[in-house]
Scaffold this motif. Structure first.
Motif, PDB file in Angstrom:
ATOM      1  N   LEU A  58       0.820  -1.224   0.000  1.00 20.71           N
ATOM      2  CA  LEU A  58       0.000   0.000   0.000  1.00 20.71           C
ATOM      3  C   LEU A  58       0.848   1.265   0.000  1.00 20.71           C
ATOM      4  O   LEU A  58       1.995   1.280   0.422  1.00 20.71           O
ATOM      5  N   SER A  70      -4.628  12.354  -0.764  1.00 22.20           N
ATOM      6  CA  SER A  70      -3.889  12.171  -2.004  1.00 22.20           C
ATOM      7  C   SER A  70      -3.504  13.524  -2.590  1.00 22.20           C
ATOM      8  O   SER A  70      -4.358  14.331  -2.942  1.00 22.20           O
ATOM      9  N   ASN A  82      -2.700   5.384   2.092  1.00 26.08           N
ATOM     10  CA  ASN A  82      -3.660   4.327   2.370  1.00 26.08           C
ATOM     11  C   ASN A  82      -3.346   3.634   3.687  1.00 26.08           C
ATOM     12  O   ASN A  82      -4.247   3.215   4.409  1.00 26.08           O
ATOM     13  N   ARG A 118      -4.630   5.853   6.320  1.00 23.70           N
ATOM     14  CA  ARG A 118      -6.087   5.757   6.453  1.00 23.70           C
ATOM     15  C   ARG A 118      -6.500   4.496   7.198  1.00 23.70           C
ATOM     16  O   ARG A 118      -7.531   4.474   7.862  1.00 23.70           O
TER      17      ARG A 118
END
Lengths: 260, 303, 311
Positions: free
Chosen positions: A71, C202, A75, A78
């Motif tokens: 990952l 992101s 991510n 998260r």
């Protein structure tokens, strides 16, 4: 207790340099683990692999039963693994409060299972205030982050990792650059905040006093390998650790009490 | 087959011209990390000065062959005046700023120089031409390659480009100042710490780069009508060349010039509608495939 | 995202401008009109700059927006202003959505150069497109607004009112975006991309979104300008046009959504006077102004206002 993070057989080399060699670590939930070792021993490489900045050449990393080896950092964040940095990584043109607000916004924006239940109930500003209080940053809330003294920057850096509600917090040398009389205050605050949120902590540290006082378990790194793993009293007394990590002249077979 | 030969020859002539213009730009970027938009204005200044110098020469009734010397003199005068004035008067106060801010500073300079040119030379097209219509462009006659005929002047462009490239390559690799320059390119702070006079290096580099731009302009002047706005057209071409080759690389500028030259020549011969489009298409393509250009090393990022 | 004082000020300004329109002399309406169109484009530049990016190719979207509007009118024979502006927005959204996939990987000078390359590609295509008038471009005439005829004496004021609504509407939406969680990421990315990723957001996706928003604003600005001036040509995609947008954005500063609007007005005012009195030194005036702003007012003209407010 349950294993929250399980690294199996991690290897990583950069050309001829071996930064990680057959690393096996299983971390229990809610534990506090210290990573020690001289510069270049592989501590930061380990953190970088767990947080996705580096991919191991071989081996896997499992978090809460899920393979996270491939990952990306965001991510992994998260999912609940967050880190601080040796050199604080702040949003320098923003105020301290805004620095944290960015994190609150990201958590609120991504939503879903990431944000812990209950956090969504309070307003972003309230979340920020709570975090500022926990880290004793309330008085610099409206100051520009780029202009803060180093100790405060370190605290903010850690608070920014905490504000995105991690299950595991990785701290890269939290007390480096912090003056001797400030470092215990800093660690006390961090540990209090961690306890309140029930976070598992792995931290890289060169200061053996800090390591001894705050950890329940120590991993000692040397040339990319883990040479000792156990409770602090045991690891710090290990002759190999004393020779290669702490840097004492110790005959290969025997150890002495106490340390520098 | 003949057409393919024509594409190659046209392409290489155009490449030579592009190289002369672009090499100064890449040199300045390599050493000073300034992507100099005003390079286009220095090119234009060279062209306009070439008009003034050659017409003074022709008006004095001197032998037309000497106009070549005037082209060279014009370029050198422009380079030696504008280079130092710009570097000492403006750029030296900007070093260390963000690269994008530096681009904006040179953009402001470009705007100023564009109007300075209008102020000095007016807005009407000018020509490098003697009283009998003789120009350096026509004086060198023509050269035949098979069935194709080329103005001899183009050969001069090729020769100047090759000579410029070789001299610069030699100076960088074999002279003491060249080696010091390489040290500055590699690590500015370390060079300064080792006692290299970085300020002087910048001064010399910018002056050499400015002179190269002016040479490009002076050599172009006899082949076109010299008009305001010619700098704007050229700078974006030069950007394409240096970006394709890799910013700051001498070899890259040569490769970029050859690629752009050949692509354009092919477009002109086979599909004229794509003349401009093709150049920037290649530029975009290279940036997409190799973001830092063809000649560039990898950079390491570390936490 | 909440309706704050700035929002009220934007709405208030819009109302004042709409009321003032019919009362102002023709030259002032024209000047305001052009400034508003430019202001829309610069709002987009401001968003990019807040994200830490400077595009030397936003003329691409300005031109695309204008040509989308113009083509709709000339080839499809749809001459409704609302549809023309929507066409400009839609085309730029699609194109920037695609190019953004690539550009969101680029930073600094490489972002500027790749943007430049894309805009020059469009320029290269247009100057050779005989069907679209090559270098001369073509004339367009918008005839209706939502079905109602727009002509005669009222035309100037109607076009102006449209510009007021579209531009200030864009400013309002942009302000709301910038004060949202997602919008706040722009500044965070400019400051420290690494940290943004390690906080779980992101960077590329955010840059992509901001790029599309800024492109659409440029497209809307271009379409509005086309409708206003009644003529479009490939110069809209040529790099000096993009440079002008950068110039106005630097001049304005990024402190508030009012900054680009004020900056655009100042710019167009200088331009119209300079064109009249000193057409050959006007770029010099611009260049010197730009140098002064870079040297002494890194926060743009807006920072003067803020400093005074603070003091």
């Amino acid at each position: 207790m349950a294993t929250i993070l399980d690294a199996k057989g991690l290897n990583k080399s950069f050309g001829a340099v071996t930064a990680a060699k057959d690393i096996h670590v299983a971390v229990e939930a809610d534990s506090i683990v210290g990573l020690i070792g001289s510069n270049g021993a592989g501590k930061t490489t380990f953190i970088n692999m767990v947080t996705g900045y580096l991919k191991p050449d071989t081996g896997s990393i499992v978090f809460n039963g899920r393979d996270i080896t491939a990952l990306r950092p965001r991510n992994i964040t998260r999912l609940g693994i967050c880190r601080s940095f040796q050199i604080p990584q702040l949003f320098n043109s923003m105020t301290v409060g805004e620095n944290l607000l960015v994190g609150v916004g990201i958590v609120a924006g991504t939503g879903g299972g990431w944000a812990a239940a209950g956090a969504t109930a309070s307003s972003p500003a309230a979340v920020v205030d709570t975090m500022l209080d926990r880290f004793g940053l309330g008085h610099v809330r409206d100051r520009q982050a780029g202009l803060l003294p180093e100790g405060t920057r370190k605290l903010l850096d850690i608070a920014m990792a905490m504000v995105v509600q991690p299950r595991i917090l990785l701290l890269d040398e939290p007390t480096s650059g912090v003056s001797a009389d400030e470092k215990f205050t800093l660690m006390d605050m961090v540990m209090a905040a961690v306890r309140e949120s029930r976070v598992t902590v792995l931290f890289v540290e060169h200061d053996m006093e800090i390591v001894e006082r705050y950890t329940q378990r120590i991993l000692a790194f040397y040339e990319g390998r883990i040479i000792a793993d156990g409770v602090p009293s045991h690891v710090l007394a290990d002759p190999e650790v004393r020779r290669y990590v702490i840097g004492e002249h110790v005959p290969a077979a025997e150890g002495t009490a106490g340390h520098a | 087959m003949a057409q393919l030969l024509a594409v190659v020859i046209d392409g290489l002539i155009y490449s030579s011209w592009l190289f002369i213009i672009a090499v100064g730009l890449t040199l300045i970027y390599g050493v000073m990390k300034i992507l100099n938009i005003a390079h286009g204005s220095l090119y234009a200044l060279g062209a306009f000065a070439a008009v003034s110098f050659t017409s003074a020469w022709f008006n004095a009734g001197l032998p037309a062959a000497g106009s070549f010397g005037m082209l060279a003199l014009a370029a050198i005068v422009v380079g030696l005046i504008a280079g130092p004035v710009i570097e000492r008067g403006l750029l030296q106060f900007q070093y260390g700023k963000d690269e994008v801010v530096l681009v904006l500073v040179t953009y402001a300079l470009f705007l100023i120089l564009e109007d300075l040119i209008k102020f000095i030379w007016g807005v009407d097209p000018l020509f490098v031409q003697g009283p009998m219509g003789e120009t350096p462009y026509s004086m060198l006659g023509t050269i035949s390659v098979g069935e194709l005929t080329y103005p001899g002047y183009n050969l001069l462009l090729v020769a100047v480009a090759i000579a410029t490239g070789l001299v610069l390559a030699w100076a960088l690799s074999s002279t003491r100042s060249g080696k010091l320059l390489k040290a500055v390119i590699h690590d500015r702070e370390m060079s300064a710490a080792l006692g290299i006079n970085v300020g002087m290096t910048y001064f010399v580099t910018f002056t050499v780069g400015a002179t190269l731009a002016a040479i490009g302009g002076a050599l172009t002047a006899p082949t076109v009508s010299v008009i305001t706005g010619m700098g704007a057209e050229v700078i974006v071409l030069a950007f394409a060349v240096v970006v394709i080759g890799g910013l700051g690389s001498l070899g890259g500028a040569a490769l970029g010039a050859v690629i752009v030259g050949l692509v354009r020549a092919a477009a002109v011969h086979y599909y004229p509608e794509a003349e401009l489009f093709s150049i920037y298409f290649v530029m975009a393509l290279v940036l997409i495939l190799r973001p830092k250009g063809l000649f560039s090393g990898a950079e390491v990022r570390k936490i | 995202m909440k309706f704050d004082r700035t929002c009220i000020a934007i709405v208030g300004l819009a109302v004042v401008l709409l009321i003032a329109g019919p009362l102002l002399p023709a030259w002032a309406v024209s000047l305001a009109n052009v400034s508003l169109c430019l202001g829309t484009v610069v709002l987009g530049m401001m968003l990019l700059m807040r994200t830490g990016l400077v595009s030397f190719g936003h003329g691409l979207y300005y031109c695309l927006g204008a040509y989308a509007a113009g083509t709709l009118e000339n080839l499809v024979k749809v001459s409704d202003i609302a549809l023309m502006v929507l066409a400009g927005a839609a085309v730029t959204a699609v194109v920037s959505g695609l190019l953004g996939l690539l550009l969101s990987r680029y930073r600094e000078i490489f972002f500027a150069m790749l943007s430049l390359a894309f805009s020059m590609i469009l320029y290269g295509l247009l100057v050779k497109s005989a069907a679209l008038g090559s270098t001369d471009g073509f004339n367009i005439s918008a005839k209706t607004l939502a079905g109602f005829a727009v002509d005669g004496d009222s035309r100037r004021v109607v076009l102006y009112s449209i510009a007021v609504i579209v531009t200030l509407g864009s400013a309002l939406l942009l302000h709301l975006y910038l004060s949202s969680h997602r919008g706040r990421l722009a500044g965070a990315i400019r400051d420290n991309e690494l940290r943004v990723e390690y906080m779980g957001a992101s960077v590329r996706a955010t840059i992509h979104v901001n790029y599309v928003i800024s492109a659409v604003l440029a497209g809307i600005g271009g379409a509005l300008m086309a409708v206003n001036i009644g003529h479009i040509d490939p110069e809209m995609a040529y790099w000096p046009q993009s440079g002008e947008f950068v110039f106005v954005a630097i001049l304005s500063g990024t402190g508030s959504v009012f900054a680009p609007l004020a900056g655009a007005l100042v710019f167009e005012t200088i331009r119209s006077f300079a064109y009249e009195y000193s057409p050959n030194t006007w770029q010099m005036v611009l260049g010197i102004t730009m140098l002064l702003v870079i040297l002494f007012l890194p926060g743009g003209l807006w920072s003067i206002f803020k400093r005074r407010k603070a003091g």
